[in-house]
Each structure stands twice: as structure tokens, then as C-alpha cells.
Design an enzyme around this catalytic site. Structure first.
Site, PDB file in Angstrom:
ATOM      1  N   THR A   1       0.788  -1.235   0.000  1.00 40.20           N
ATOM      2  CA  THR A   1       0.000   0.000   0.000  1.00 40.20           C
ATOM      3  C   THR A   1       0.819   1.284   0.000  1.00 40.20           C
ATOM      4  OG1 THR A   1      -1.824  -1.082   1.056  1.00 40.20           O
ATOM      5  CG2 THR A   1      -1.692   1.291   1.373  1.00 40.20           C
TER       6      THR A   1
ATOM      7  N   ARG B   1     -12.747  -8.903  -0.884  1.00 42.36           N
ATOM      8  CA  ARG B   1     -12.145  -8.508   0.395  1.00 42.36           C
ATOM      9  C   ARG B   1     -11.677  -7.046   0.311  1.00 42.36           C
ATOM     10  NH1 ARG B   1      -6.915  -6.319   1.977  1.00 42.36           N
ATOM     11  NH2 ARG B   1      -6.557  -6.903   4.120  1.00 42.36           N
ATOM     12  N   VAL B   2     -12.013  -6.286   1.330  1.00 37.80           N
ATOM     13  CA  VAL B   2     -11.574  -4.890   1.405  1.00 37.80           C
ATOM     14  C   VAL B   2     -10.730  -4.734   2.669  1.00 37.80           C
ATOM     15  CG1 VAL B   2     -12.341  -2.498   1.688  1.00 37.80           C
ATOM     16  CG2 VAL B   2     -13.588  -4.036   0.144  1.00 37.80           C
ATOM     17  N   GLY B   3      -9.597  -4.106   2.525  1.00 38.33           N
ATOM     18  CA  GLY B   3      -8.696  -3.921   3.668  1.00 38.33           C
ATOM     19  C   GLY B   3      -8.952  -2.606   4.377  1.00 38.33           C
ATOM     20  N   ASP B   4      -7.944  -2.161   5.082  1.00 35.63           N
ATOM     21  CA  ASP B   4      -8.031  -0.903   5.828  1.00 35.63           C
ATOM     22  C   ASP B   4      -7.900   0.321   4.929  1.00 35.63           C
ATOM     23  OD1 ASP B   4      -5.412  -1.767   5.295  1.00 35.63           O
ATOM     24  OD2 ASP B   4      -4.580  -0.395   6.782  1.00 35.63           O
TER      25      ASP B   4
ATOM     26  N   GLY C   1       0.104  -2.841   5.981  1.00 33.48           N
ATOM     27  CA  GLY C   1       0.175  -4.105   6.707  1.00 33.48           C
ATOM     28  C   GLY C   1      -1.162  -4.822   6.682  1.00 33.48           C
TER      29      GLY C   1
ATOM     30  N   GLY D   1      -4.569  -5.328   6.943  1.00 33.91           N
ATOM     31  CA  GLY D   1      -5.651  -4.361   7.072  1.00 33.91           C
ATOM     32  C   GLY D   1      -6.672  -4.718   8.127  1.00 33.91           C
TER      33      GLY D   1
HETATM   34  N1  ASP Z   1      -3.151  -2.633   4.254  1.00 33.58           N
HETATM   35  C1  ASP Z   1      -3.330  -3.302   2.999  1.00 33.58           C
HETATM   36  C2  ASP Z   1      -4.520  -4.188   3.058  1.00 33.58           C
HETATM   37  O1  ASP Z   1      -4.761  -4.810   4.079  1.00 33.58           O
HETATM   38  C3  ASP Z   1      -2.159  -4.109   2.608  1.00 33.58           C
HETATM   39  C4  ASP Z   1      -0.910  -3.306   2.438  1.00 33.58           C
HETATM   40  O2  ASP Z   1      -0.451  -2.671   3.346  1.00 33.58           O
HETATM   41  O3  ASP Z   1      -0.369  -3.317   1.360  1.00 33.58           O
HETATM   42  O4  ASP Z   1      -5.187  -4.315   2.056  1.00 33.58           O
END
Ligand code: ASP
Length: 333
Positions: A193, A221-224, A245, A247
Site C-alpha cells: 500500500t 475482500r476490502v482492507g483498511d 500491513g 488491514g
Molecule cells: N493494508 C493493505 C490491506 O490490508 C495491505 C498493504 O499494506 O499493502 O489491504
């Protein structure tokens, strides 16, 4: 001083003692996650150094990396479990205006789509097919759904075992140039990210995040990253924070909102990031040892700092005096 008085005193003064400068205080400034943030910062800096708005600067920086087909953000990023690239992005300005898109397909610049959501709708977050439909209605083009060469290779590699292990996420970077993503020890990529935070010459803060999310994730799936308060939070009176990290762990603690609240309570940007990481660790120390989360923050004064659960998180800084990559401090490494 008796023990009771000391405890009262230390509870009152702890935030003050923790407030130490962890970076230069120089504005305008842009900071971003990972070493791939260096060219991103350079792009944002073109706007900041001319006295432009931090919102325009963070969008320009994010667009730059979304254009990099050999990078792990944007349509060149890693696909989900079904081989489809789905993108998450958000943006937030100094007035708490914010916009986000999640799980959007075939749109080259999700950060600009997030800005459109912010500027053209009464909403904050559009997802999936609806986000794509909104993009088409607003002049965005549908890009071909073809994986980049790197992404195709990584996906084919992953398919051999097809192990769904979304939580193991510790960097062991290969020296693959400025856009190299973090890798597993076996060489496969996991997350990527780009989060960036800027303060402009007027002293206003903005932030943006763009990502293809966790590699080989479940479709949908959706992250943070596109969640305001998780992957990004900006409070113009206090500061801003972003994360990278796992999410799910960041969402569970409303991570970047928490970091900004720690700064509000007087903690330095680095200490605020450390305390947010510690919140994750306190919940499940053994699990935390297996995952990576890193926070990056900047306060209203331009003091920046970061902290990560694991060794390996780095961030990039650009102002009129500095242009550098800084390794974050960490708990386990
Ligand atoms: N935070 C992102 C996610 O969980 C992953 C990343 O840090 O690249 O989608």
C-alpha cells in the site's frame, strides 16, 4: 512524593514526556509509506513547492504510483485469489472532506475516483460495480483487465500451492529497484500500500491511500486502506496518519484515528504510532508476532514519525531540506 502522588503526576505528565521530536519540523512536507514513496513524494513536491494545496499534492503522488505498471499499486498490482485486480483508495482534506472507493475493477486512478466521490456525492465510500459505474458516468475509462507481467508471474507462482495465508506478512525485501514490493521469505509478494500525508505552505493537511490490497485475497475482500479512520485519517488541528500491513488488524483498532487521537493527547507522531501498534500486540501477542502493521504519522507542526510491529517498514520524507528513506522503529525483529 508518595507513590499515589507520583502516579497522579506521571499520569498527567506522561504525554508531555513522550513528546519528543522524531523528525525535522519543516513545511511544506510530504511523507509516504515504503521506499517506493521517494518518486511519489517527488511528484507531490512539484505541487507543494509552488505553494499548491496538499490535497492536489497527495492525489498527484498517488496517481504517479498508480501509473507505474511495474509497481504493486494500481492496475499493475497483484490480483486476488481469482486472478482479478481489485483496487482500494481514499483521500481526505483539511476540512474532513473525504472520499473512498473499494474493490473497484479496471479503473486506472482509484485515488482520483475517490476524490470524485468526495467532491461530487454526499457519500464517503462507493464499492465494487457501483464504484465502477460512477467512474464511467464521470469520464473515467475502463482499462483492459490484463495482469502486468510481474503480477501474472507472482500469481502463477502462488497458484502452484494456492495457500490462503493472508496474515503472514513480514518483509524480507528483495533488491528489485525502487518499486519492489515487500516479499515473503519464499519470494512471493504480499502487500504494497501507498499512503501519503502532506502539509502545504498554508499549513493544511491532506492524505491519500491507494492499493491493490493484500495479494491473492478473497474476491471482494476490502482492507483498511479505503476505510477512513483505519487506513487514513486527517485532523487539520492535530495531524494525520496512514497505515500499511494486515488491514484487518488496523480496522479492528480504527488504527489511524487512534494514532491521531494519541497525538491529540500530546504524544509525538512516533510515540502515537508505537502506541497504536501496541494496541494490536496487547490484544494477541502471539498472533502479532506473525504479522506486520506499520503506522506513519505527521503532526500539525510537521513532525513526522512511524512505528511497526515488525522490522522492515520504511517510509519516505520530502521537504526543502530532506529527501530520504527512514527505517521505522519496531517491536519484533
Ligand atoms: N493494508 C493493505 C490491506 O490490508 C495491505 C498493504 O499494506 O499493502 O489491504
Amino acid at each position: 512524593m508518595n507513590r499515589r502522588k507520583f502516579l497522579q503526576w506521571s499520569a498527567f505528565t506522561a504525554p508531555l514526556l513522550a513528546y519528543k521530536t522524531t523528525g525535522n519540523i519543516e513545511k511544506p512536507i510530504v511523507v509516504s509509506t515504503w521506499d517506493s514513496g521517494m518518486p511519489v513524494n517527488a511528484e507531490a513536491w512539484k505541487i507543494l513547492k509552488e505553494g499548491g494545496k496538499s490535497l492536489d499534492a497527495v492525489e498527484a503522488g498517488a496517481r504517479y504510483i498508480e501509473d507505474e505498471i511495474n509497481c504493486c499499486v494500481g492496475l499493475g498490482g497483484y490480483p486476488d485469489r481469482d486472478g482479478i485486480v481489485t483496487l482500494d483508495a481514499c483521500i481526505m482534506d483539511e476540512n474532513a472532506n473525504c472520499g473512498a472507493v473499494a474493490a473497484v475493477e479496471r479503473i486506472k486512478h482509484p485515488v482520483s475516483l475517490a476524490r470524485k466521490v468526495m467532491e461530487k456525492t454526499p457519500h464517503v465510500l462507493l464499492a465494487g460495480a457501483g464504484a465502477q459505474q460512477f467512474a464511467l458516468e464521470n469520464g473515467f475509462a475502463l482499462e483492459p483487465a490484463i495482469l502486468s507481467k510481474d503480477a501474472e508471474n507472482a500469481y502463477q507462482q502462488w497458484l502452484k500451492k494456492s495457500e490462503y495465508k493472508p496474515v503472514i506478512n513480514i518483509e524480507n525485501k528483495k533488491e528489485n529497484g525502487p518499486f519492489a514490493p515487500p516479499f515473503f521469505e519464499d519470494g512471493s509478494a504480499n502487500h504494497d500500500t501507498m499512503g501519503l500525508l502532506a502539509i502545504d505552505a498554508q499549513g493544511n493537511l491532506s492524505g491519500a491511500v491507494t492499493t491493490s490490497g493484500m495479494a491473492f485475497k478473497l474476491h471482494g475482500r476490502v482492507g483498511d486502506s479505503p476505510i477512513i479512520g483505519a487506513g487514513l485519517y486527517v485532523d487539520n488541528a492535530i495531524g494525520a496518519a496512514t497505515s500499511s500491513g494486515v488491514g484487518e488488524e488496523v480496522i479492528r483498532i480504527c488504527g489511524t484515528h487512534l494514532v491521531v487521537e494519541y497525538m491529540r493527547n500530546g504524544y509525538s507522531s512516533q510515540m502515537a504510532c508505537k502506541k497504536a501498534c501496541d494496541r494490536i500486540i496487547q490484544r494477541d501477542r502471539e498472533k502479532a508476532k506473525q504479522i506486520q502493521v506499520g503506522f506513519l504519522a505527521i503532526n500539525k507542526q510537521g513532525e513526522y514519525g512511524a512505528y511497526a510491529i515488525q522490522k522492515g517498514f520504511v517510509f519516505s520524507v520530502k521537504n526543502s531540506k530532506e529527501n530520504k528513506i527512514v527505517p521505522a522503529k519496531y517491536f519484533f525483529g
